[in-house]
Design a protein around this motif. Structure first.
Motif, mmCIF file in Angstrom:
data_model
loop_
_atom_site.group_PDB
_atom_site.id
_atom_site.type_symbol
_atom_site.label_atom_id
_atom_site.label_comp_id
_atom_site.label_asym_id
_atom_site.label_seq_id
_atom_site.Cartn_x
_atom_site.Cartn_y
_atom_site.Cartn_z
ATOM 1 N N HIS A 244 21.748 -41.413 -11.096
ATOM 2 C CA HIS A 244 22.850 -41.379 -10.122
ATOM 3 C C HIS A 244 22.941 -42.438 -9.262
ATOM 4 C CE1 HIS A 244 20.623 -40.224 -6.396
ATOM 5 N NE2 HIS A 244 19.654 -39.773 -7.331
ATOM 6 N N GLY A 245 23.874 -42.633 -8.427
ATOM 7 C CA GLY A 245 23.810 -43.573 -7.484
ATOM 8 C C GLY A 245 24.476 -43.408 -6.090
ATOM 9 N N VAL A 246 24.179 -42.049 -5.764
ATOM 10 C CA VAL A 246 24.470 -41.561 -4.588
ATOM 11 C C VAL A 246 23.546 -41.611 -3.429
ATOM 12 C CG1 VAL A 246 25.523 -39.678 -3.526
ATOM 13 C CG2 VAL A 246 26.502 -40.135 -5.787
ATOM 14 N N ASN A 247 23.818 -42.368 -2.245
ATOM 15 C CA ASN A 247 22.758 -42.201 -1.269
ATOM 16 C C ASN A 247 22.623 -40.684 -0.768
ATOM 17 O OD1 ASN A 247 22.465 -42.046 1.876
ATOM 18 N ND2 ASN A 247 22.115 -44.294 1.417
ATOM 19 N N LEU A 248 21.383 -40.429 -0.721
ATOM 20 C CA LEU A 248 20.762 -39.222 -0.751
ATOM 21 C C LEU A 248 20.939 -38.759 0.992
ATOM 22 C CD1 LEU A 248 17.520 -38.890 -2.761
ATOM 23 C CD2 LEU A 248 19.867 -38.199 -3.273
ATOM 24 N N THR A 249 21.239 -39.538 1.886
ATOM 25 C CA THR A 249 21.345 -39.324 3.100
ATOM 26 C C THR A 249 22.817 -38.687 3.178
ATOM 27 O OG1 THR A 249 19.843 -40.730 4.158
ATOM 28 C CG2 THR A 249 21.664 -39.978 5.475
ATOM 29 N N LYS A 250 23.752 -39.530 2.611
ATOM 30 C CA LYS A 250 25.148 -39.143 2.512
ATOM 31 C C LYS A 250 25.536 -37.828 1.590
ATOM 32 C CE LYS A 250 26.718 -43.951 2.887
ATOM 33 N NZ LYS A 250 27.603 -45.001 2.084
ATOM 34 N N PRO B 58 26.554 -48.856 -7.555
ATOM 35 C CA PRO B 58 25.972 -49.398 -8.749
ATOM 36 C C PRO B 58 24.787 -50.001 -8.410
ATOM 37 C CG PRO B 58 28.231 -50.132 -8.875
ATOM 38 C CD PRO B 58 27.889 -49.433 -7.270
ATOM 39 N N LYS B 59 24.344 -50.511 -7.388
ATOM 40 C CA LYS B 59 22.913 -50.921 -7.001
ATOM 41 C C LYS B 59 21.907 -49.979 -6.900
ATOM 42 C CE LYS B 59 24.421 -55.393 -4.734
ATOM 43 N NZ LYS B 59 24.333 -56.218 -3.558
ATOM 44 N N ALA B 60 22.399 -48.768 -6.128
ATOM 45 C CA ALA B 60 21.559 -47.694 -6.003
ATOM 46 C C ALA B 60 21.315 -47.116 -7.131
ATOM 47 C CB ALA B 60 21.967 -46.588 -5.009
ATOM 48 N N VAL C 292 18.629 -48.940 -9.031
ATOM 49 C CA VAL C 292 17.234 -48.617 -8.670
ATOM 50 C C VAL C 292 16.615 -47.330 -9.161
ATOM 51 C CG1 VAL C 292 15.784 -48.186 -6.600
ATOM 52 C CG2 VAL C 292 17.268 -49.896 -6.488
ATOM 53 N N ASN C 293 17.702 -46.347 -9.036
ATOM 54 C CA ASN C 293 17.284 -44.920 -9.451
ATOM 55 C C ASN C 293 16.886 -44.851 -10.971
ATOM 56 O OD1 ASN C 293 17.675 -43.661 -6.748
ATOM 57 N ND2 ASN C 293 19.809 -43.342 -7.306
ATOM 58 N N GLU C 294 17.590 -45.662 -11.648
ATOM 59 C CA GLU C 294 17.448 -45.647 -13.244
ATOM 60 C C GLU C 294 16.035 -45.995 -13.423
ATOM 61 O OE1 GLU C 294 20.704 -47.702 -14.819
ATOM 62 O OE2 GLU C 294 21.756 -45.880 -15.033
ATOM 63 N N LYS C 295 15.326 -46.946 -12.721
ATOM 64 C CA LYS C 295 13.987 -47.502 -12.989
ATOM 65 C C LYS C 295 12.987 -46.277 -12.760
ATOM 66 C CE LYS C 295 14.978 -52.067 -11.262
ATOM 67 N NZ LYS C 295 14.474 -53.047 -10.443
#
Length: 222
Positions: free
Chosen positions: A32-38, A19-21, A24-27
């Motif tokens: 989406h809220g998936v870490n791009l490295t993962k 949810p925190k990611a 940030v992304n929605e700004k």
């Protein structure tokens, strides 16, 4: 061992949702809220799977679509198929990854570059400018660089946000990569003042074209 199914991949992506990611992304206009490295690690594990890529893209889920751009075979998409995909790419990150990971590697890249650059939709046109910048950097032969600077000089100042960003990047790269056009690129940037006051974190290079050009040229030792 059976291949991972689209449903299993989507369940794995859902499990990575943060949810925190997402906040940030929605700004930045993403959803989406998936870490791009993962996400990239999943792509590496899956390898190249064109059928899976098409199924993931069809979900209309941004995380799934980002993954699709990493596991596809760019050369297997038709010209009209790629055009449709770009117009479906609702968020900036999906749009950017589709251009960088797929369209740039397509045998239809040049045809799409010309069509997209002339498109009335500024998001589509920005993809055309991104492909143009790729050619400015890697395959400039045959490009009318002076003509590109004419268009940038006339249209950059009042272009919509995403299109303005893409055109500005092209302006900067012409100045960085082509010394014979550097003075004009610098002069255009200085006159238009686009991104001059853009907030830039410490250690990062400003997107203001004159600053960007001069810093990249300095690093190249020219």
């Amino acid at each position: 061992m059976a291949e991972t199914t689209p449903a299993e991949v989507r369940a794995e992506l859902a499990g990575l949702e943060d949810p925190k990611a997402r906040a940030v992304n929605e700004k930045h206009g993403d959803d989406h809220g998936v870490n791009l490295t993962k996400l990239r690690a999943i792509a590496k594990r899956l390898g190249t799977r064109q059928d899976l890529a098409r199924e993931l893209w069809a979900t209309d889920d941004s995380a799934a679509r980002l993954l699709a751009t990493l596991v596809c075979r760019p050369k297997e998409f038709g010209r009209d198929e790629l055009d449709g995909m770009l117009r479906e790419a609702r968020t900036p990150k999906v749009h950017d990854w589709l251009v960088v990971n797929v369209a740039k590697k397509s045998p239809h890249a040049e045809e799409l570059r010309l069509a997209w650059t002339a498109d009335p939709d500024p998001a589509v046109a920005s993809a055309g400018w991104a492909l143009t910048t790729d050619r400015v950097q890697k395959k400039p032969k045959g490009l009318d660089l002076a003509g590109l600077l004419d268009v940038i000089e006339a249209e950059l100042k009042d272009a919509p946000d995403r299109l303005q960003w893409a055109m500005n990047f092209c302006l900067a790269q012409i100045g960085v990569k082509h010394a014979e056009y550097r003075a004009r690129a610098l002069a255009i940037g200085e006159r238009l003042q686009v991104f001059k006051d853009y907030p830039t974190p410490p250690g990062c290079t400003s997107p203001y074209a004159p600053t960007w050009i001069n810093e990249m040229v300095r690093r190249q030792g020219e």
